[in-house]
Design a protein around this motif. Structure first.
Motif, PDB file in Angstrom:
ATOM      1  N   ASN A  14       2.674   0.058  11.977  1.00 30.55           N
ATOM      2  CA  ASN A  14       3.324   0.010  10.671  1.00 30.55           C
ATOM      3  C   ASN A  14       3.117  -1.319   9.974  1.00 30.55           C
ATOM      4  OD1 ASN A  14       4.941   2.595  10.123  1.00 30.55           O
ATOM      5  ND2 ASN A  14       5.396   2.172  12.263  1.00 30.55           N
ATOM      6  N   VAL A  17      -0.551  -1.330   8.754  1.00 33.75           N
ATOM      7  CA  VAL A  17      -0.718  -0.462   7.587  1.00 33.75           C
ATOM      8  C   VAL A  17      -0.111  -1.122   6.355  1.00 33.75           C
ATOM      9  CG1 VAL A  17       0.083   1.692   6.535  1.00 33.75           C
ATOM     10  CG2 VAL A  17      -0.939   1.725   8.812  1.00 33.75           C
ATOM     11  N   VAL A  21      -2.288  -2.017   2.997  1.00 32.70           N
ATOM     12  CA  VAL A  21      -2.014  -1.395   1.696  1.00 32.70           C
ATOM     13  C   VAL A  21      -1.587  -2.458   0.685  1.00 32.70           C
ATOM     14  CG1 VAL A  21      -0.541   0.258   0.477  1.00 32.70           C
ATOM     15  CG2 VAL A  21      -1.465   0.832   2.734  1.00 32.70           C
ATOM     16  N   SER A  67      -2.360  11.324   8.132  1.00 33.40           N
ATOM     17  CA  SER A  67      -1.311  10.603   7.412  1.00 33.40           C
ATOM     18  C   SER A  67      -1.746  10.187   6.015  1.00 33.40           C
ATOM     19  CB  SER A  67      -0.908   9.349   8.194  1.00 33.40           C
ATOM     20  OG  SER A  67      -1.951   8.377   8.146  1.00 33.40           O
ATOM     21  N   ALA A  69      -1.354   7.257   4.962  1.00 34.82           N
ATOM     22  CA  ALA A  69      -1.935   5.927   5.158  1.00 34.82           C
ATOM     23  C   ALA A  69      -3.442   6.034   5.363  1.00 34.82           C
ATOM     24  CB  ALA A  69      -1.282   5.239   6.358  1.00 34.82           C
ATOM     25  N   TYR A  70      -3.855   6.981   6.188  1.00 29.62           N
ATOM     26  CA  TYR A  70      -5.281   7.131   6.440  1.00 29.62           C
ATOM     27  C   TYR A  70      -6.000   7.598   5.179  1.00 29.62           C
ATOM     28  CZ  TYR A  70      -9.515   7.764   9.141  1.00 29.62           C
ATOM     29  OH  TYR A  70     -10.792   7.626   9.621  1.00 29.62           O
ATOM     30  N   ALA A  72      -5.343   6.620   2.323  1.00 31.97           N
ATOM     31  CA  ALA A  72      -5.472   5.456   1.447  1.00 31.97           C
ATOM     32  C   ALA A  72      -6.464   4.428   1.972  1.00 31.97           C
ATOM     33  CB  ALA A  72      -4.102   4.805   1.258  1.00 31.97           C
ATOM     34  N   PHE A 520       3.420   2.368   5.259  1.00 30.67           N
ATOM     35  CA  PHE A 520       2.766   2.878   4.051  1.00 30.67           C
ATOM     36  C   PHE A 520       3.770   3.098   2.927  1.00 30.67           C
ATOM     37  CE2 PHE A 520       1.431   6.491   1.413  1.00 30.67           C
ATOM     38  CZ  PHE A 520       0.243   5.983   0.912  1.00 30.67           C
ATOM     39  N   SER A 524       3.604   0.900  -0.488  1.00 31.08           N
ATOM     40  CA  SER A 524       3.285   1.634  -1.715  1.00 31.08           C
ATOM     41  C   SER A 524       4.336   1.424  -2.789  1.00 31.08           C
ATOM     42  CB  SER A 524       3.155   3.132  -1.411  1.00 31.08           C
ATOM     43  OG  SER A 524       2.124   3.372  -0.481  1.00 31.08           O
TER      44      SER A 524
END
Length: 527
Positions: A14, A17, A21, A67, A69-70, A72, A520, A524
């Motif tokens: 986490n 990620v 991001v 996910s 996240a992936y 993005a 994520f 975001s």
């Protein structure tokens, strides 16, 4: 780094990620981690013999590949060396009598497999997965979205308009069912029950837990779609890709940097961190902590004046069952008595079935070493031969029903210490039990073993302070401590009572796993 926008405490999935991001959105980030490496539960080491690469804790990446996240940053990671390996048989179950059910990524094959178990179960499975596909946009927005937000309110309102209020309430009621009720009412075959029952354990849930039915349906859908992939060369390749991505974006990672406390200004806002070395690091916009609630509130914020409801919630916060890992270096790939295809399964559960999973989970929750635990057997070299020297193999075993504190042995064979603590003697005796249960399905297993390495719940906690008592899920995942109630009933998204301080990780929504969901969601939302 001078004056990062955000300091991120904890370099697990986490934290990485979130850093990636935020960096992609133009923010300067600094990740600090108390260990000598980042990755959290993602680490690859030669723990048995030279040339044998073991993912010491987590290994299966299906949640990451599916996910947001992936979606993005996946291409960015792939461009920096991350790749996955698949098997066309992602999972299966093997029962004590040698009977087994194998699950593939081919819907037609799965229908035929289930129908062979019990006529009609194949059509039922197809119907259930079609329903999951239709519900997926709404369901995944609930599981991985910002719960306290206008967008979530609008999503629920649209669904109520589409379905009707009563039908939507009925949908939520169905989603809260335990997996035992669902499996027994839906599939005629006990073999199909046995296939899916163990998967709830990977969500921190037992067959009798609320919403465990919904989670095994989600897993079935995801596994058929994306399999049970692993990282080529070990999960260290994923960590390396994260490190390169964060560095390329102007961010920085510092390992061996133990944060002692979060620094607050006179107005109570988070402005940086102080390391145990005495060094202070200032943050221009905020501090993000990927830790357990006890680490955050009892350690990093121990000098701040905390609201009474936080202290009360922290006292009530519960951790779930422990976890145990067993790793083998083998002289050759295992030859399964049940046939060649068993050796091609990425993640195989060895269990008596639904009742066996329920019994073992209950024993573990009562502090007993299960008499017949559910054994999750990963076969990494089936997917990625580079994990071992030519002609050799490794096995990755996980025991998700392991007591954090010992009160006895359900089988009455292993003496446990009066203080309830794990010892090397207990750990190896229990590993012997596990080996005896699964190895009887493999021809001449003992002569294949080059070396074995076992980690008890206590060992796992010693490697990662967030695995309290070996709990890999950041806290009990029952309904009262999940969704809008995670980690506390007063929690609102990933904010804390301290302005500029944010809480992510397995202890926060959307919970544990390798999806990087909380990192994520927060990244975001931050500007």
């Amino acid at each position: 780094m001078d004056n990062p926008d955000y300091v991120i405490v904890g370099g697990g999935i986490n934290g990485l990620v979130a850093a990636s991001v935020l960096g992609k959105n133009g923010q300067k980030v600094l990740v600090v981690d108390r260990n000598n490496r980042v990755g959290g539960c993602l680490r690859t080491e030669e723990i048995t013999a030279p040339g044998f690469l073991h993912d010491v804790m987590a290994t299966t990446l299906v949640l990451f590949l599916t996910s947001p996240a992936y979606g993005a940053i996946g291409k960015d990671l792939e461009a920096r060396g991350f790749a996955v390996a698949h098997s066309h048989l992602p999972t299966g179950v093997l029962r004590p009598d040698g009977s087994h059910v194998l699950f593939s990524r081919d819907r037609k094959r799965n229908i035929a497999t289930f129908d062979a178990c019990a006529p009609g179960d194949g059509a039922t499975f197809a119907k259930e997965m079609d329903r999951m596909g239709a519900d997926a946009p709404f369901l995944f927005s609930l599981l991985s979205g910002r719960l306290w937000s206008r967008s979530m309110a609008m999503t629920i309102a649209r669904e109520a308009w589409k379905r009707g209020p009563r039908a939507l309430l009925a949908w939520f009621g169905e989603a809260l069912k335990p997996s035992r009720n669902y499996l027994e009412a839906t599939y005629a075959s006990e073999a199909v029950h046995a296939l899916w029952a163990p998967w709830g354990l990977h969500c921190g849930l037992n067959p009798e837990s609320a919403y465990s039915a919904q989670m095994i349906k989600v897993i079935a859908f995801a596994v058929e779609l994306a399999g049970c992939p692993i990282a080529v060369g070990g999960v260290n390749s994923l960590i390396g890709a994260f490190e390169r991505l964060i560095g390329d974006q102007g961010g920085q990672i510092r390992s061996g940097a133990d944060v002692e406390k979060v620094l607050l200004d006179a107005g109570g806002r988070a402005i940086g961190v102080k390391l145990s070395s005495g060094e202070t690091i200032m943050a221009g916009k905020g501090v993000i902590c990927s830790v357990t609630p006890s680490q955050l509130y009892s350690r990093l914020l121990r000098e701040s004046a905390q609201p009474p409801e936080i202290a009360a919630a922290l006292r009530r916060y519960r951790h779930g069952k422990g976890d145990m890992q067993i790793h083998y270096a083998l002289d050759a790939p295992p030859h399964w008595n049940g046939g060649e295809e068993l050796g091609k399964v990425a993640l195989l559960h060895v269990t008596p079935g639904l009742d066996g999973v329920s019994r073992a989970a209950n024993e573990a929750e009562r502090g007993l070493l299960p008499a017949e635990p559910t054994i999750c057997v990963g076969q990494p070299t089936t997917l990625d031969p580079s994990r071992a020297p030519d002609g050799k193999a490794i096995l990755w075993l996980q025991l998700p029903e392991t007591p954090r504190f010992l009160k006895g042995d359900a089988a009455g064979q292993i003496a446990t210490p009066a203080d309830g603590q794990w010892t090397p003697v207990v750990r190896e005796a229990y590993a012997d039990r596990v080996e005896a249960l699964f190895s009887r399905h493999i021809k001449d297993f003992k002569n294949l073993v080059i070396a074995r390495k076992t980690y008890s719940p206590a060992d796992l906690e010693s490697m990662n302070v967030n695995l309290v008592g070996g709990d890999p899920y950041g806290g009990y995942c029952g309904l009262d401590q999940f969704f809008v109630w995670r980690p506390f009933a007063s929690s609102i998204n990933h904010r804390t009572y301290v302005p500029g301080l944010y809480h992510i990780g397995a202890s926060t929504h959307p919970g544990p796993g390798l999806g990087g969901g909380s990192g994520f969601l927060l990244a975001s939302a931050l500007k």
